[in-house]
Design a protein around this motif. Structure first.
Motif, short mmCIF file in Angstrom:
data_model
loop_
_atom_site.label_atom_id
_atom_site.label_comp_id
_atom_site.label_asym_id
_atom_site.label_seq_id
_atom_site.Cartn_x
_atom_site.Cartn_y
_atom_site.Cartn_z
N LYS A 131 -4.00 30.69 10.59
CA LYS A 131 -5.19 31.04 11.56
C LYS A 131 -5.04 32.18 12.41
O LYS A 131 -6.00 33.17 12.45
CB LYS A 131 -5.26 30.05 12.67
N GLN A 132 -3.72 32.55 12.99
CA GLN A 132 -3.64 33.98 13.39
C GLN A 132 -3.64 35.25 12.31
O GLN A 132 -4.25 36.18 12.99
CB GLN A 132 -2.17 34.01 14.08
N LYS A 133 -2.97 35.06 11.12
CA LYS A 133 -3.48 35.84 10.22
C LYS A 133 -4.52 36.17 9.97
O LYS A 133 -5.34 37.22 9.72
CB LYS A 133 -2.60 35.61 9.17
N TRP A 134 -5.50 35.12 9.66
CA TRP A 134 -6.82 35.19 9.23
C TRP A 134 -7.65 35.99 10.53
O TRP A 134 -8.66 36.90 10.11
CB TRP A 134 -7.69 33.73 8.94
N ARG A 135 -7.37 35.43 11.78
CA ARG A 135 -8.17 36.27 12.96
C ARG A 135 -7.79 37.74 12.81
O ARG A 135 -8.63 38.63 13.35
CB ARG A 135 -7.78 35.46 14.04
#
Length: 171
Positions: free
Chosen positions: A32-36
């Motif tokens: 999720k953090q990578k995508w954000r």
């Protein structure tokens, strides 16, 4: 169902999260953090999560430059508690000089007690030297008593002599 307001949790079954589940949750969070980061939709809650986890990123370093805003009214009003004692560190070299320079402050009652003791000691000294009114009165009374005792002793001796003379004359 237990009776009463409170329930006891002792002896109930406990559920522990397995290490596999924990690892899976951590991987999901990382994805999720990578995508954000790729899409630029970083929220303030995610930034605080990164700071808590300990992963140092460039964005968290730039946030450290800006002061954090206080929530609510506390940011508008700066109030310092006057009763709060701030612990101050003292240097060892100053500690010795401070202890000698400052005398402990005495309370009013302690000062009055010390003053009373000094006055009593001064009175005792003056009384012993005969400088007080009471001492003079005592000395005068003692002189009168001595004089009366001397006169009584002389009278007794005179009576004894008279008695001895009368006994010697009768024989």
């Amino acid at each position: 169902m237990p009776r009463g307001k409170y329930t006891n949790h002792k002896g109930r079954n406990r559920k522990f999260t397995s290490p596999e589940e924990l690892e899976e949750q951590r991987k999901q969070e990382e994805l999720k953090q990578k995508w954000r980061k790729e899409h630029g939709d970083e929220t303030s809650s995610d930034e605080s999560d990164e700071d808590k986890s300990g992963s140092g990123s460039e964005e968290s370093d730039s946030d450290d430059d800006h002061p954090t805003k206080a929530k609510g009214v506390s940011g508008l009003i700066e109030v310092e508690n006057p009763n709060r004692v701030v612990k101050k560190n003292k240097k060892l070299s100053n500690l010795n000089t401070i202890g000698e320079a400052e005398k402990p402050q005495l309370s009013r009652r302690e000062r009055e007690e010390i003053e009373r003791q000094r006055a009593a000691a001064a009175y005792q000294k003056a009384h012993a030297e005969g400088k007080t009114d009471q001492a003079r009165a005592d000395l005068a009374r003692l002189a009168i008593i001595r004089q009366q005792r001397e006169e009584a002793a002389k009278r007794r001796e005179a009576e004894k002599k008279a008695k001895e003379e009368s006994t010697t004359k009768k024989r």
